[in-house]
Design an enzyme around this catalytic site. Sequence first.
Site, PDB file in Angstrom:
ATOM      1  N   PRO A 312      34.612  19.602 162.142  1.00 28.88           N
ATOM      2  CG  PRO A 312      35.578  17.109 163.044  1.00 28.88           C
ATOM      3  CD  PRO A 312      35.976  18.695 162.049  1.00 28.88           C
ATOM      4  CE1 TYR A 359      16.889  22.219 163.272  1.00 26.27           C
ATOM      5  CE2 TYR A 359      17.808  20.561 165.169  1.00 26.27           C
ATOM      6  CZ  TYR A 359      18.142  21.504 164.790  1.00 26.27           C
ATOM      7  OH  TYR A 359      18.819  22.314 164.691  1.00 26.27           O
ATOM      8  CB  CYS A 386       2.882  22.992 178.814  1.00 20.92           C
ATOM      9  SG  CYS A 386       1.414  23.409 179.149  1.00 20.92           S
ATOM     10  CE1 TYR A 416      25.730  22.300 167.040  1.00 21.34           C
ATOM     11  CE2 TYR A 416      25.317  19.398 166.107  1.00 21.34           C
ATOM     12  CZ  TYR A 416      25.789  20.541 165.640  1.00 21.34           C
ATOM     13  OH  TYR A 416      26.882  20.952 165.350  1.00 21.34           O
TER      14      TYR A 416
HETATM   15  C1  LIG Z   1      30.416  26.215 159.738  1.00 22.65           C
HETATM   16  C2  LIG Z   1      30.199  25.303 160.614  1.00 22.65           C
HETATM   17  N1  LIG Z   1      31.180  24.307 160.620  1.00 22.65           N
HETATM   18  C3  LIG Z   1      31.254  22.714 161.091  1.00 22.65           C
HETATM   19  C4  LIG Z   1      29.465  22.848 161.145  1.00 22.65           C
HETATM   20  C5  LIG Z   1      29.276  21.578 162.237  1.00 22.65           C
HETATM   21  O1  LIG Z   1      28.244  20.134 162.190  1.00 22.65           O
HETATM   22  P1  LIG Z   1      28.593  18.936 162.724  1.00 22.65           P
HETATM   23  O2  LIG Z   1      28.367  19.601 164.042  1.00 22.65           O
HETATM   24  O3  LIG Z   1      27.085  18.364 161.554  1.00 22.65           O
HETATM   25  O4  LIG Z   1      29.669  18.254 161.946  1.00 22.65           O
HETATM   26  C6  LIG Z   1      28.787  23.111 161.376  1.00 22.65           C
HETATM   27  C7  LIG Z   1      26.967  23.290 161.491  1.00 22.65           C
HETATM   28  O5  LIG Z   1      26.101  23.001 160.975  1.00 22.65           O
HETATM   29  C8  LIG Z   1      28.966  24.620 160.395  1.00 22.65           C
HETATM   30  O6  LIG Z   1      27.868  25.474 160.434  1.00 22.65           O
HETATM   31  N1  LIG Z   2      21.449  22.136 166.213  1.00 31.62           N
HETATM   32  C1  LIG Z   2      21.912  21.967 164.524  1.00 31.62           C
HETATM   33  C2  LIG Z   2      22.707  21.373 163.707  1.00 31.62           C
HETATM   34  C3  LIG Z   2      22.638  22.846 163.327  1.00 31.62           C
HETATM   35  C4  LIG Z   2      24.793  23.282 163.133  1.00 31.62           C
HETATM   36  C5  LIG Z   2      25.210  24.447 163.066  1.00 31.62           C
HETATM   37  N2  LIG Z   2      25.282  24.971 161.540  1.00 31.62           N
HETATM   38  C6  LIG Z   2      21.170  19.744 164.401  1.00 31.62           C
HETATM   39  O1  LIG Z   2      20.847  19.374 165.944  1.00 31.62           O
HETATM   40  O2  LIG Z   2      20.856  18.754 163.756  1.00 31.62           O
END
Ligand SMILES: Cc1ncc(COP(=O)(O)O)c(C=O)c1O
Ligand SMILES: N[C@@H](CCCC[NH3+])C(=O)O
Length: 469
Positions: A312, A359, A386, A416
């Site tokens: 996670p 997103y 911009c 993120y």
């Molecule tokens: C391989 C893998 N593990 C773990 C995560 C962590 O996901 P999240 O931050 O949604 O728990 C991600 C991102 O989506 C991922 O690509």
């Molecule tokens: N960057 C994405 C999650 C992707 C995680 C990586 N597999 C977000 O903001 O929700």
Amino acid sequence: MRNPLAPSWLELPSDANALDASVWSQNAERSADGELVIAGVAATELADRFGTPVYVVDEADVRTRARGIRESFDREFGRIGSRVKVYYAGKAFLSTQVVAWMIADGLNIDASSGGELAVALAAGADPARLGLHGNNKSLAEIDRAVGVGIGTIVIDSLIEIERVADAASRHGRVQPVRLRVNSGVHAHTHEYLATAREDQKFGIPLADVAATVAVIRSHDSLEFLGLHSHIGSQIFESDGFAEAARRLFAVHVELLAGGPVPELNLGGGFGIAYNGSDVALPIDTLAANLADSVAQLAAEFGVAVPVIAIEPGRSIIGPSTTTLYTVGTIKDVLVEGTDTRKYVSVDGGMSDNIRPALYGADYSVRIANRTSESEPALVRLAGKHCESGDIVVHADYLPGDVRPGDLVGVPATGAYGWAMASNYNYLARPPVVAVRDGEARIIVRGETEDDLLSRDAGLEPVSIKDQNK
Ligand SMILES: Cc1ncc(COP(=O)(O)O)c(C=O)c1O
Ligand SMILES: N[C@@H](CCCC[NH3+])C(=O)O
């Protein structure tokens, strides 16, 4: 009055100052005079000391969630005779301080690049507690990871097996590896966040797993730990994880005929609430559901329950952080008939939070320096870039007297946000400040204009001369 331009999920709040506990970090509250205070530090103090925008991390919130996830999964999988390794997915947000918190709270760290690995190592993490991911790891990244003695590498393609095996032989190591599998489970989330559907770059199709594992097992320098599945991110139901576990389990059992398969990694992706309409599945429920599914599968196939790994990121760091901004300009924009939307522009935007633009993510907002009894107005919190798509909060209600100079707080920006920040329009990335028990300290310094200019390679002296000719 409810504004007809408001999306159907957005309710008119009875109090547009209230901090919804499902969205704000655990130690966010209003002081007696109405100001937002996070872990004992007032929003105005944070803005005065660190400027805005600033990411404010509620340290106790992060750590409680990290321990909470570990304890829930330990308890539920202990109940079915197994145990769980929790890896914090550093891609959500990583700094040496975050690594230190996770390690101290009993988690491992999952790095998805050499850079993330470098942060974990710089924090002094035991390499055995780190994992490396990625669909296109460079030879240098693999070599470094193997060389420092990384705990596990998740292999993502056939070609990578040779690369990791070679590096392990060169370093005289037997490298434990997992194999990333595309389970074909379509996670209920944004298309860009679903990672196990067809026509995407991650993992090995289920049908090719047995042959791929045979190649891994043919190398003396590799130790096969088990299969890895990650169906996507920001998922609110346990069904997708359970279905992925079911699909992987069938292959896991087949593989047992050829040698040990001690582990099964179910990835991360547990969703969090960004606004009042999101309902996140409680971690206890998720852990219990997954443990029940895995126990049932083990019984059905007549095999032992493997050690489970999870990864996670968002669910640990996301809810802990609030971004504070200062309001600059305000416009009431007539959209349809007599319906107006109040555009409240702040001093950051898509460079510190790209998620709404990328997103369509829906965040929420509150005034941070005061409360107000003024009638709620539908607002759109816009950035200063911009781009018309430079939106931080598509829709929320704020007291209608929101004014230039007010501080506003956007909760749940820990995952993120900083991690995907950019310097678009030459904006400096904001600092990240941790707050705890009335104390605030910088954990990632903000950039300055000089930092940005220092990367510019400068002018050839001759070009100025030419220009003046
Ligand atoms: C391989 C893998 N593990 C773990 C995560 C962590 O996901 P999240 O931050 O949604 O728990 C991600 C991102 O989506 C991922 O690509
Ligand atoms: N960057 C994405 C999650 C992707 C995680 C990586 N597999 C977000 O903001 O929700």
